[in-house]
Design an enzyme around this catalytic site. Structure first.
Site, PDB file in Angstrom:
ATOM      1  N   ASN A 137       2.044  21.984  47.996  1.00 45.74           N
ATOM      2  CA  ASN A 137       0.872  22.147  48.754  1.00 45.74           C
ATOM      3  C   ASN A 137       0.208  23.489  47.978  1.00 45.74           C
ATOM      4  OD1 ASN A 137       0.873  19.952  50.238  1.00 45.74           O
ATOM      5  ND2 ASN A 137       0.374  21.110  52.032  1.00 45.74           N
ATOM      6  N   HIS A 187       9.257  19.308  62.345  1.00 40.87           N
ATOM      7  CA  HIS A 187       8.856  18.930  60.939  1.00 40.87           C
ATOM      8  C   HIS A 187       9.531  17.641  60.769  1.00 40.87           C
ATOM      9  CE1 HIS A 187       9.062  18.386  56.448  1.00 40.87           C
ATOM     10  NE2 HIS A 187       7.686  18.662  56.733  1.00 40.87           N
ATOM     11  N   ASP A 196      15.821  17.165  56.384  1.00 42.10           N
ATOM     12  CA  ASP A 196      14.604  18.151  57.215  1.00 42.10           C
ATOM     13  C   ASP A 196      15.122  19.047  57.930  1.00 42.10           C
ATOM     14  OD1 ASP A 196      12.010  18.190  58.129  1.00 42.10           O
ATOM     15  OD2 ASP A 196      11.738  16.830  56.771  1.00 42.10           O
ATOM     16  N   SER A 241       4.052  16.274  52.786  1.00 43.59           N
ATOM     17  CA  SER A 241       5.043  15.947  53.555  1.00 43.59           C
ATOM     18  C   SER A 241       4.854  14.637  54.069  1.00 43.59           C
ATOM     19  CB  SER A 241       5.328  17.104  54.701  1.00 43.59           C
ATOM     20  OG  SER A 241       6.264  18.098  54.072  1.00 43.59           O
TER      21      SER A 241
END
Length: 363
Positions: A183, A92, A60, A246
């Site tokens: 998404n 994130h 990440d 996520s």
């Protein structure tokens, strides 16, 4: 990627979006706002296991040290600038780590799914959150080499030969790769690495347990988990609220850590099988493109009597390999195969014998 994103984005592909950064003085209410914990009956689940002894890598934007993660955050790597992976100017990665392993502070602060698991931060993207498939592959490879048993990849993008090789390597090393499906509206199909064989692809559901409209659908989706209005840790010891696959991916990665901790004898495919076999079926009966095998049922995954995978069992949840079929569906019967093979061998012999007879007549 912009600061208000909660995804690792390549081009226009998003996995989720941060909606709000919550100041530290609201730490006492964060636990109450983590609705997904009640949805998953976390108190009952934690009576079974807390994830001890399992290392989860977060491939990440890095993981910033947070008071709710201080006991579980280990030294990782920064594949961009060097370092131990504990720098996150995007937020994130810190959010994903909190969903997996935050231990909170008593009854306050954020609580993760596996609060005694260890987080191995692997930083592959910086402030803008942009990462290539090869960046993701490098992160997976590093995590494997440093003995992560679960790898959480909240990224949905393109594929590459190296990424496919890294996923194959994880399978050989008995490591579980959990990845975000992606998404809408940015993604129209399940992204990579989630779409690869051997990866546990995760979609999202809302507070009502129904498919979240933002969640991409497709045959590769294997399981779903909460992914709407999810609170977690953030940078500068703050908290975040976000929505997307996520968050659902990090939650499933935490669930995989719990199962690996309670059942250390299980192989990676068996852990995935336990998660998918105990999922609460939604939508069309059996596996479907919205929910996969169903919505994560954390308590069932830790307590149910699940028959092991066998040669006669259905294909693993992460497999999308096609099987030769005839028009009516299903595999060709062995009897038909034998007849076809025999016919193929007999025809040349018949033609040769006929030719010999004709040759003799001419003479």
């Amino acid at each position: 990627m912009a600061l208000n994103s909660i995804v690792l984005k390549r081009a226009a592909s998003l996995a989720a979006a941060i909606n709000l950064i919550v100041p530290l003085f609201h730490a006492d209410r964060i636990r109450d706002d983590q609705w997904h914990l009640r949805f998953l009956s976390i108190d009952s689940a934690h009576k079974q296991n807390l994830g001890e002894g399992v290392t989860v890598a977060t491939v990440d934007t890095g993981v910033s040290p947070h008071s709710d993660l201080r006991k579980n955050l280990t030294s990782g790597t920064d594949l961009i600038t060097g370092g131990n992976g504990q720098q996150d100017i995007n937020s994130h990665g810190t959010s994903m780590a909190g969903l997996i392993a935050a231990h909170g502070n008593g009854s306050g602060g954020a609580l993760g799914i596996a609060p005694r698991s260890r987080i191995l931060p692997v930083r592959i993207a910086a402030q803008d959150g942009r990462g290539t498939p090869d960046d993701v592959a490098a992160g997976i490879d590093w995590a494997i080499e440093h003995e992560a048993k679960v790898i959480s990849v909240s990224y949905a993008g393109a594929s590459s030969a190296r990424l496919r090789m890294s996923v194959d390597r994880a399978a050989r090393e008995d490591t579980i790769v959990v990845a975000a499906a992606g998404n809408r509206p940015e993604s129209l199909a399940v992204g990579f690495p989630a779409a690869l064989d051997g990866v546990l692809a995760v979609g999202a559901v809302g507070r009502d347990g129904e498919h979240a409209e933002l969640s991409v659908t497709g045959e590769a989706v294997a399981i779903t988990a909460p992914g709407v209005d999810i609170y977690s840790t953030s940078t500068n010891n703050n908290y975040s609220k976000g929505s997307g696959t996520s968050a659902a991916t990090a939650i499933v990665a935490g669930a995989a850590a719990l199962v690996r901790s309670k059942y250390p004898e299980l192989s990676a495919p068996e852990v995935v099988h336990r998660l998918t076999a105990t999922a609460t079926d939604k939508g069309a009966p059996g596996r479907d493109e919205q929910y996969g095998y169903g919505v994560l049922n954390l308590v069932a995954a830790l307590t149910a009597d699940v028959p092991p995978l066998s040669a006669s069992a259905a294909p693993p949840a992460t497999s999308s390999a096609a099987t030769p079929e005839h028009e009516g569906g299903g595999r060709l019967p062995w009897a038909v195969v034998v007849v076809l093979v025999a016919a193929g061998l007999a025809l040349p012999l018949f033609l040769w014998m006929r030719y010999r007879r004709r040759e003799g007549a001419v003479k």
